[in-house]
Write a protein that holds these residues in place. Structure first.
Motif, PDB file in Angstrom:
ATOM      1  N   VAL A  18       0.971  -1.112  -0.059  1.00 49.81           N
ATOM      2  CA  VAL A  18       0.092   0.061  -0.136  1.00 49.81           C
ATOM      3  C   VAL A  18       1.021   1.372   0.022  1.00 49.81           C
ATOM      4  N   TYR A  20       0.789   5.550  -0.145  1.00 49.77           N
ATOM      5  CA  TYR A  20      -0.013   6.518   0.049  1.00 49.77           C
ATOM      6  C   TYR A  20       0.737   7.699   0.664  1.00 49.77           C
ATOM      7  N   MET A  32      -8.653  -1.064   4.638  1.00 50.00           N
ATOM      8  CA  MET A  32      -8.570  -1.311   3.391  1.00 50.00           C
ATOM      9  C   MET A  32      -9.616  -2.398   2.752  1.00 50.00           C
ATOM     10  N   PHE A  62      -4.456   6.497  -1.799  1.00 54.48           N
ATOM     11  CA  PHE A  62      -4.250   4.989  -1.604  1.00 54.48           C
ATOM     12  C   PHE A  62      -4.150   4.714  -3.173  1.00 54.48           C
TER      13      PHE A  62
END
Length: 125
Positions: A18, A20, A32, A62
């Motif tokens: 992930v 971000y 998530m 995201f």
């Protein structure tokens, strides 16, 4: 709440890829799966469509990679929260009735958690 979030993470695998901007990974890790289920309440989606929609709606906060999304989807399928639907060209994912119930529970937990955090952060020292 911390225990529930960690339990949720354990069930749905760790989201190692992930990416971000300016948000600590630990703030996102338990949410998530909830966000993916929320997308699927709108319509059946294929993997890259979910990645793109999540990126746009979060204003590039995201940015999932396929290597993160598909294990998450398989975890959701194992818990019967979503199911695969074969399309003509792509494999689509669809939220199940059980997934909708789970999402409502997680949204309620998230609201309670975020309210508590906001209350603590709003305290003046």
């Amino acid at each position: 709440i911390y225990y529930i979030v960690n339990l949720y993470i354990d069930k749905l695998y760790m989201y190692k890829e992930v990416i971000y901007m300016a948000i600590d990974r630990s703030l996102v890790s338990g949410s998530m799966g909830m966000m993916i289920l929320r997308l699927l309440t709108e319509k059946d989606m294929y993997g890259y469509e979910m990645i793109d929609t999540l990126k746009k709606r979060s204003e590039n906060v995201f940015e999932l990679k396929a290597g993160t999304l598909y294990p998450l989807l398989h975890g959701l399928e194992e818990t019967s929260y979503e199911q695969e639907v074969l399309g003509k060209v792509r494999k689509y994912y669809q939220i199940t009735g059980e997934g909708k119930k789970h999402l409502e529970q997680k949204k309620s937990e998230w609201k309670e958690y975020s309210k508590a955090v906001s209350n603590v952060l709003a305290l003046e020292v």
